[in-house]
Design a protein around this motif. Structure first.
Motif, PDB file in Angstrom:
ATOM      1  N   LYS A  38       0.812  -1.215   0.000  1.00  0.00           N
ATOM      2  CA  LYS A  38       0.000   0.000   0.000  1.00  0.00           C
ATOM      3  C   LYS A  38       0.849   1.270   0.000  1.00  0.00           C
ATOM      4  CE  LYS A  38      -3.084   2.416   3.111  1.00  0.00           C
ATOM      5  NZ  LYS A  38      -3.684   2.353   4.434  1.00  0.00           N
ATOM      6  N   ARG A  39       1.941   1.274   0.726  1.00  0.00           N
ATOM      7  CA  ARG A  39       2.758   2.474   0.862  1.00  0.00           C
ATOM      8  C   ARG A  39       3.510   2.806  -0.425  1.00  0.00           C
ATOM      9  NH1 ARG A  39       7.154   2.212   5.270  1.00  0.00           N
ATOM     10  NH2 ARG A  39       5.365   2.294   6.643  1.00  0.00           N
ATOM     11  N   HIS A  40       4.138   1.819  -1.049  1.00  0.00           N
ATOM     12  CA  HIS A  40       5.004   2.080  -2.202  1.00  0.00           C
ATOM     13  C   HIS A  40       4.405   1.702  -3.538  1.00  0.00           C
ATOM     14  CE1 HIS A  40       7.707   1.309   1.304  1.00  0.00           C
ATOM     15  NE2 HIS A  40       8.087   2.515   0.946  1.00  0.00           N
ATOM     16  N   LYS A  41       3.247   1.039  -3.537  1.00  0.00           N
ATOM     17  CA  LYS A  41       2.594   0.550  -4.749  1.00  0.00           C
ATOM     18  C   LYS A  41       3.484  -0.405  -5.533  1.00  0.00           C
ATOM     19  CE  LYS A  41       0.572   4.688  -6.132  1.00  0.00           C
ATOM     20  NZ  LYS A  41      -0.185   5.436  -7.125  1.00  0.00           N
ATOM     21  N   LEU A  42       4.187  -1.264  -4.824  1.00  0.00           N
ATOM     22  CA  LEU A  42       4.987  -2.307  -5.463  1.00  0.00           C
ATOM     23  C   LEU A  42       4.246  -3.632  -5.356  1.00  0.00           C
ATOM     24  CD1 LEU A  42       8.492  -1.415  -4.020  1.00  0.00           C
ATOM     25  CD2 LEU A  42       7.769  -1.193  -6.387  1.00  0.00           C
ATOM     26  N   VAL A  43       4.349  -4.445  -6.398  1.00  0.00           N
ATOM     27  CA  VAL A  43       3.717  -5.753  -6.387  1.00  0.00           C
ATOM     28  C   VAL A  43       4.610  -6.692  -5.587  1.00  0.00           C
ATOM     29  CG1 VAL A  43       2.862  -7.652  -7.788  1.00  0.00           C
ATOM     30  CG2 VAL A  43       2.666  -5.316  -8.622  1.00  0.00           C
ATOM     31  N   ARG A  44       4.052  -7.292  -4.540  1.00  0.00           N
ATOM     32  CA  ARG A  44       4.817  -8.176  -3.652  1.00  0.00           C
ATOM     33  C   ARG A  44       4.724  -9.634  -4.074  1.00  0.00           C
ATOM     34  NH1 ARG A  44       7.915  -6.546   0.439  1.00  0.00           N
ATOM     35  NH2 ARG A  44       6.990  -5.101   1.843  1.00  0.00           N
ATOM     36  N   LYS A  45       3.554 -10.036  -4.522  1.00  0.00           N
ATOM     37  CA  LYS A  45       3.333 -11.449  -4.832  1.00  0.00           C
ATOM     38  C   LYS A  45       2.292 -11.543  -5.941  1.00  0.00           C
ATOM     39  CE  LYS A  45       2.939 -15.657  -2.144  1.00  0.00           C
ATOM     40  NZ  LYS A  45       2.643 -16.208  -0.819  1.00  0.00           N
ATOM     41  N   VAL A  46       2.474 -12.512  -6.841  1.00  0.00           N
ATOM     42  CA  VAL A  46       1.573 -12.692  -7.970  1.00  0.00           C
ATOM     43  C   VAL A  46       1.196 -14.164  -8.071  1.00  0.00           C
ATOM     44  CG1 VAL A  46       1.411 -12.570 -10.486  1.00  0.00           C
ATOM     45  CG2 VAL A  46       2.568 -10.773  -9.250  1.00  0.00           C
ATOM     46  N   ILE A  47      -0.066 -14.411  -8.367  1.00  0.00           N
ATOM     47  CA  ILE A  47      -0.537 -15.768  -8.643  1.00  0.00           C
ATOM     48  C   ILE A  47      -1.359 -15.708  -9.924  1.00  0.00           C
ATOM     49  CG2 ILE A  47      -2.007 -17.671  -7.868  1.00  0.00           C
ATOM     50  CD1 ILE A  47      -1.316 -16.895  -5.006  1.00  0.00           C
ATOM     51  N   ILE A  48      -1.108 -16.618 -10.849  1.00  0.00           N
ATOM     52  CA  ILE A  48      -1.846 -16.698 -12.099  1.00  0.00           C
ATOM     53  C   ILE A  48      -2.552 -18.048 -12.144  1.00  0.00           C
ATOM     54  CG2 ILE A  48      -1.675 -16.797 -14.608  1.00  0.00           C
ATOM     55  CD1 ILE A  48       0.928 -14.887 -12.865  1.00  0.00           C
ATOM     56  N   THR A  49      -3.855 -18.013 -12.434  1.00  0.00           N
ATOM     57  CA  THR A  49      -4.654 -19.238 -12.519  1.00  0.00           C
ATOM     58  C   THR A  49      -5.508 -19.184 -13.778  1.00  0.00           C
ATOM     59  OG1 THR A  49      -6.528 -18.304 -11.318  1.00  0.00           O
ATOM     60  CG2 THR A  49      -4.817 -19.385 -10.003  1.00  0.00           C
ATOM     61  N   HIS A  50      -6.211 -20.275 -14.063  1.00  0.00           N
ATOM     62  CA  HIS A  50      -7.165 -20.227 -15.167  1.00  0.00           C
ATOM     63  C   HIS A  50      -8.392 -19.449 -14.716  1.00  0.00           C
ATOM     64  CE1 HIS A  50      -9.746 -23.343 -13.408  1.00  0.00           C
ATOM     65  NE2 HIS A  50      -8.641 -24.024 -13.151  1.00  0.00           N
ATOM     66  N   GLY A  51      -9.231 -19.053 -15.654  1.00  0.00           N
ATOM     67  CA  GLY A  51     -10.318 -18.125 -15.373  1.00  0.00           C
ATOM     68  C   GLY A  51     -11.405 -18.625 -14.453  1.00  0.00           C
ATOM     69  N   ALA A  52     -11.606 -19.928 -14.334  1.00  0.00           N
ATOM     70  CA  ALA A  52     -12.719 -20.448 -13.544  1.00  0.00           C
ATOM     71  C   ALA A  52     -12.400 -20.586 -12.056  1.00  0.00           C
ATOM     72  CB  ALA A  52     -13.156 -21.802 -14.101  1.00  0.00           C
ATOM     73  N   VAL A  53     -11.184 -20.280 -11.637  1.00  0.00           N
ATOM     74  CA  VAL A  53     -10.823 -20.386 -10.221  1.00  0.00           C
ATOM     75  C   VAL A  53     -11.522 -19.284  -9.440  1.00  0.00           C
ATOM     76  CG1 VAL A  53      -8.914 -20.168  -8.582  1.00  0.00           C
ATOM     77  CG2 VAL A  53      -8.612 -21.478 -10.664  1.00  0.00           C
ATOM     78  N   ALA A  54     -12.144 -19.654  -8.344  1.00  0.00           N
ATOM     79  CA  ALA A  54     -12.804 -18.661  -7.489  1.00  0.00           C
ATOM     80  C   ALA A  54     -11.744 -17.818  -6.786  1.00  0.00           C
ATOM     81  CB  ALA A  54     -13.688 -19.362  -6.460  1.00  0.00           C
ATOM     82  N   ASP A  55     -12.015 -16.537  -6.665  1.00  0.00           N
ATOM     83  CA  ASP A  55     -11.056 -15.610  -6.055  1.00  0.00           C
ATOM     84  C   ASP A  55     -10.702 -15.997  -4.630  1.00  0.00           C
ATOM     85  OD1 ASP A  55     -11.249 -14.277  -8.417  1.00  0.00           O
ATOM     86  OD2 ASP A  55     -12.436 -12.611  -7.642  1.00  0.00           O
ATOM     87  N   THR A  56     -11.640 -16.566  -3.910  1.00  0.00           N
ATOM     88  CA  THR A  56     -11.402 -16.885  -2.510  1.00  0.00           C
ATOM     89  C   THR A  56     -10.433 -18.052  -2.320  1.00  0.00           C
ATOM     90  OG1 THR A  56     -13.372 -18.284  -2.537  1.00  0.00           O
ATOM     91  CG2 THR A  56     -13.637 -16.030  -1.757  1.00  0.00           C
ATOM     92  N   THR A  57     -10.207 -18.866  -3.349  1.00  0.00           N
ATOM     93  CA  THR A  57      -9.313 -20.018  -3.191  1.00  0.00           C
ATOM     94  C   THR A  57      -7.844 -19.616  -3.145  1.00  0.00           C
ATOM     95  OG1 THR A  57      -9.292 -20.419  -5.570  1.00  0.00           O
ATOM     96  CG2 THR A  57     -10.914 -21.625  -4.271  1.00  0.00           C
ATOM     97  N   VAL A  58      -7.484 -18.491  -3.733  1.00  0.00           N
ATOM     98  CA  VAL A  58      -6.085 -18.050  -3.737  1.00  0.00           C
ATOM     99  C   VAL A  58      -5.826 -16.956  -2.708  1.00  0.00           C
ATOM    100  CG1 VAL A  58      -5.723 -18.656  -6.146  1.00  0.00           C
ATOM    101  CG2 VAL A  58      -6.463 -16.368  -5.569  1.00  0.00           C
ATOM    102  N   PHE A  59      -6.850 -16.602  -1.969  1.00  0.00           N
ATOM    103  CA  PHE A  59      -6.785 -15.491  -1.022  1.00  0.00           C
ATOM    104  C   PHE A  59      -5.646 -15.667  -0.016  1.00  0.00           C
ATOM    105  CE2 PHE A  59      -8.344 -13.316   2.821  1.00  0.00           C
ATOM    106  CZ  PHE A  59      -8.492 -12.045   2.303  1.00  0.00           C
ATOM    107  N   GLU A  60      -5.586 -16.803   0.651  1.00  0.00           N
ATOM    108  CA  GLU A  60      -4.576 -17.014   1.689  1.00  0.00           C
ATOM    109  C   GLU A  60      -3.181 -17.201   1.098  1.00  0.00           C
ATOM    110  OE1 GLU A  60      -5.721 -19.886   4.596  1.00  0.00           O
ATOM    111  OE2 GLU A  60      -7.678 -18.943   4.893  1.00  0.00           O
ATOM    112  N   ASP A  61      -3.093 -17.727  -0.124  1.00  0.00           N
ATOM    113  CA  ASP A  61      -1.787 -17.890  -0.774  1.00  0.00           C
ATOM    114  C   ASP A  61      -1.162 -16.541  -1.120  1.00  0.00           C
ATOM    115  OD1 ASP A  61      -2.096 -20.627  -0.617  1.00  0.00           O
ATOM    116  OD2 ASP A  61      -2.944 -20.796  -2.629  1.00  0.00           O
TER     117      ASP A  61
END
Length: 174
Positions: A38-61
């Motif tokens: 939030k402070r620096h607007k840098l991307v810390r972590k990225v996860i790429i999945t196929h389109g049908a994955v629910a957003d909540t499944t990658v939340f904790e990762d």
């Protein structure tokens, strides 16, 4: 994949992305999830999945304990008492927007709560807006491995551009 396809035709079909609907429109795609400082607007972590994955499944990762803020901002798709308990137990402060339904709309207090959360979340949208100017999240390649590599390169180039900006302004990056 249809059985009648020849080997050459099968080689030209990307089978990794899946169909999903967004705003009533179907997309055959991948999804990019990002944890952004939030402070620096840098991307810390990225996860790429196929389109049908629910957003909540990658939340904790996506969670990164080394992030500069213990606050977690998320949109209306993420509220869950289990996730709230997990995050609060880990020392985080949860700021997730609430949504209503057709039979039970949200109250005026919840609307004000959502507005307070919307302002810090806009900083995340700035990152995706900057990436859009760099060619967006569109990748023209087949297979999730190649798409992940291409999106990670775009994310890394955004971070480098952002670090140059921070350096020019003499702002501490970390």
């Amino acid at each position: 994949m249809p059985n009648g396809y020849t080997a050459l035709k099968r080689a030209q079909k990307d089978v990794d992305p899946k169909w999903t609907k967004k705003l009533g429109k179907g997309h055959f795609s991948y999804k990019l999830y990002a944890n952004i400082d939030k402070r620096h607007k840098l991307v810390r972590k990225v996860i790429i999945t196929h389109g049908a994955v629910a957003d909540t499944t990658v939340f904790e990762d996506l969670l990164d304990p080394s992030n500069t803020s213990p606050d977690l901002y998320a949109d209306r798709g993420y509220p869950s008492t289990e996730q709230d308990a997990t995050l609060t137990g880990a020392g985080g402060r949860v700021h997730i927007q609430r949504k209503g339904s057709a039979t039970k709309p949200i109250s005026q207090t919840q609307k004000q709560h959502n507005m307070r959360i919307a302002t810090p979340r806009a900083r995340v949208k700035h990152v995706f807006g900057a990436m859009r100017h760099m060619g967006g999240k569109l990748v023209r390649c087949m297979r999730i491995v190649r798409a992940t590599f291409a999106l990670n390169l775009k994310t890394a180039s955004y971070n480098l551009q952002r670090l140059v900006y921070l350096k020019k302004r003499d702002l501490p990056a970390f």
